[in-house]
Design an enzyme around this catalytic site. Structure first.
Site, short mmCIF file in Angstrom:
data_model
loop_
_atom_site.label_atom_id
_atom_site.label_comp_id
_atom_site.label_asym_id
_atom_site.label_seq_id
_atom_site.Cartn_x
_atom_site.Cartn_y
_atom_site.Cartn_z
N ARG A 1 -15.01 4.48 10.99
CA ARG A 1 -13.67 5.03 11.14
C ARG A 1 -12.83 4.48 9.99
NH1 ARG A 1 -11.82 0.58 10.74
NH2 ARG A 1 -9.81 1.53 11.15
N GLY A 2 -11.59 4.98 9.90
CA GLY A 2 -10.78 4.65 8.74
C GLY A 2 -10.97 5.76 7.73
N ALA A 3 -9.85 6.34 7.26
CA ALA A 3 -9.93 7.56 6.47
C ALA A 3 -10.86 7.47 5.25
CB ALA A 3 -8.52 7.99 6.05
N GLN B 1 -8.49 -1.80 17.05
CA GLN B 1 -8.95 -2.02 15.67
C GLN B 1 -8.33 -3.30 15.07
OE1 GLN B 1 -7.87 0.93 16.83
NE2 GLN B 1 -8.88 2.66 15.87
N ASP C 1 -3.89 8.12 7.11
CA ASP C 1 -4.97 9.12 7.22
C ASP C 1 -4.64 10.39 6.45
OD1 ASP C 1 -5.40 7.28 9.61
OD2 ASP C 1 -7.24 8.47 9.47
O1 MRU Z 1 -8.90 6.04 14.40
P1 MRU Z 1 -9.17 5.24 13.16
O2 MRU Z 1 -9.62 3.86 13.44
O3 MRU Z 1 -10.08 5.99 12.22
O4 MRU Z 1 -7.76 5.15 12.45
C1 MRU Z 1 -7.68 4.47 11.23
C2 MRU Z 1 -6.30 4.37 10.69
O5 MRU Z 1 -5.37 4.89 11.25
C3 MRU Z 1 -6.14 3.67 9.38
O6 MRU Z 1 -4.90 3.04 9.32
C4 MRU Z 1 -6.23 4.71 8.24
O7 MRU Z 1 -7.39 5.48 8.37
C5 MRU Z 1 -6.23 4.07 6.92
S1 MRU Z 1 -7.70 3.12 6.67
C6 MRU Z 1 -7.65 2.50 5.09
#
Ligand code: MRU
Length: 346
Positions: free
Chosen positions: A51-53, A197, A238
């Site tokens: 996860r994480g963009a 997270q 994201d």
């Molecule tokens: O649901 P997730 O854990 O994928 O959400 C991640 C986030 O909101 C992060 O802040 C975002 O993707 C930036 S990661 C460098």
């Protein structure tokens, strides 16, 4: 090689397979999922293994290599039709992180110009996307840290570190750089319900780096700001719209509102692959809705009264007016608006 402030890799290409550190079980277990086909990679994205963009985008790039390999081996020169179908399915895995669609588009465009076995050229591109993300994070770390005065406290939300990216991190990269420069007195992390997270992932990364971190429940953030203990809220994104509106993990908007009220600065750190100039404002950013069970329970245990319902948007949008600075590897935009974002993305 990762240095002492960057020891973790969430995504890796090893022996012609995609390796994902399974983030659902951290910090209790460090399991690696070995993935050999595109559909399994899409499932891993949907199920939050990765996860994480930016990490989602990098995973998608490697997944496209897996798709091309399977389709070329099954269909020879007729590989493109199945490959296109695989990419279309992959692109649907999660809706908010624009890095997913961006990576799929990069791989599709590359594939269009290839003849013969597409795998070597696609793998080279996927590796390049991965490496460039790490370089971008290093650059953003330097750019963002310049805003932070010595002796500052910072608050971050969700996880934006090595686990969420190719390595080093976006907002967490800035925090790492500011820490290395001796500027930080305190790092606070929201636990980030419902997936935790912050508690599970950000704390794990920072503890491994030897950077002291203090967790708080998301609802304590405004109280922390009122006490004057943080000068910056630093988050990732994201998707950033053309006008500078920022989609990020649910709870980011509350933190931004509270920050403005208390005179705390608000920084967003994201690679240019997160900027979506095709979307005019945050109103058009698709917000992922996830299962109510994620809110009704915790760690797999039910916690809510039986019969209660839950509303579970995974992201929210912070209006550009609440953002003091957006940091990308292309440069920095203060008080973002359409003109400044356009100039940076040119
Ligand atoms: O649901 P997730 O854990 O994928 O959400 C991640 C986030 O909101 C992060 O802040 C975002 O993707 C930036 S990661 C460098």
């Amino acid at each position: 090689m990762p240095d002492t402030n960057d020891r973790v890799r969430a995504v890796a290409w090893v022996d012609d397979m995609l390796h994902l550190l399974d983030q659902r079980y951290l910090p209790a277990r460090e399991d690696t999922l070995v993935i050999s086909d595109c559909r399994a990679a899409a499932e891993a994205i949907r199920d939050m293994v990765v996860r994480g963009a930016p990490a989602i985008g990098i995973t998608a790039a490697y997944a496209a290599v897996l798709a091309a390999r399977a389709r070329f081996s099954a269909d020879g020169d007729g590989w493109r039709a199945g490959f296109e179908q695989d990419l279309a399915d992959l692109g649907q895995a999660r809706p908010t992180a624009v890095n997913l669609g961006w990576a799929v588009r990069c791989m599709r465009e590359k594939a269009a110009g290839l003849s013969g076995d597409p795998v070597p050229a696609l793998l080279e591109l996927a590796r390049g996307i991965h490496e460039e993300d790490i370089q971008a994070n290093r650059r953003m770390g330097e750019l963002g840290a310049q805003f932070i005065a010595p002796g500052s406290g910072v608050l971050t939300h969700c996880n934006t570190g090595s686990l969420a990216t190719g390595g080093y991190g976006t907002a967490l990269g800035v925090i790492r750089s500011a820490w290395a420069a001796g500027k930080l007195d305190a790092v606070f992390a929201d636990e980030t319900r419902p997936w935790l997270q912050g508690a599970r992932l950000t704390a794990w990364e920072l503890v491994r780096d030897g950077i002291p971190v203090t967790l708080l429940v998301d609802g304590a953030a405004a109280h922390l700001m009122k006490q004057g203990r943080v000068q910056w809220v630093i988050v990732g994104s994201d998707r950033i719209a053309a006008n500078g509106d920022v989609a990020n993990k649910i709870g980011t908007y509350s933190a931004a509102v509270a920050a403005r009220h208390h005179g705390v600065k608000f920084m967003v750190v994201a690679p240019s692959s997160t900027v979506d100039m095709a979307i005019a404002s945050g109103a058009d950013i698709p917000i992922e809705m996830r299962a109510p069970e994620e809110v009704l329970g915790c760690g797999g245990q039910p916690v809510a009264a039986a019969g209660a319902q839950a509303w579970n948007p995974a992201f929210d949008v912070t209006p550009a007016a609440l953002v003091d600075v957006i940091v990308t590897e292309r440069g920095v935009v203060e008080q973002p608006d359409l003109a400044k974002m356009t100039a940076m993305m040119k």
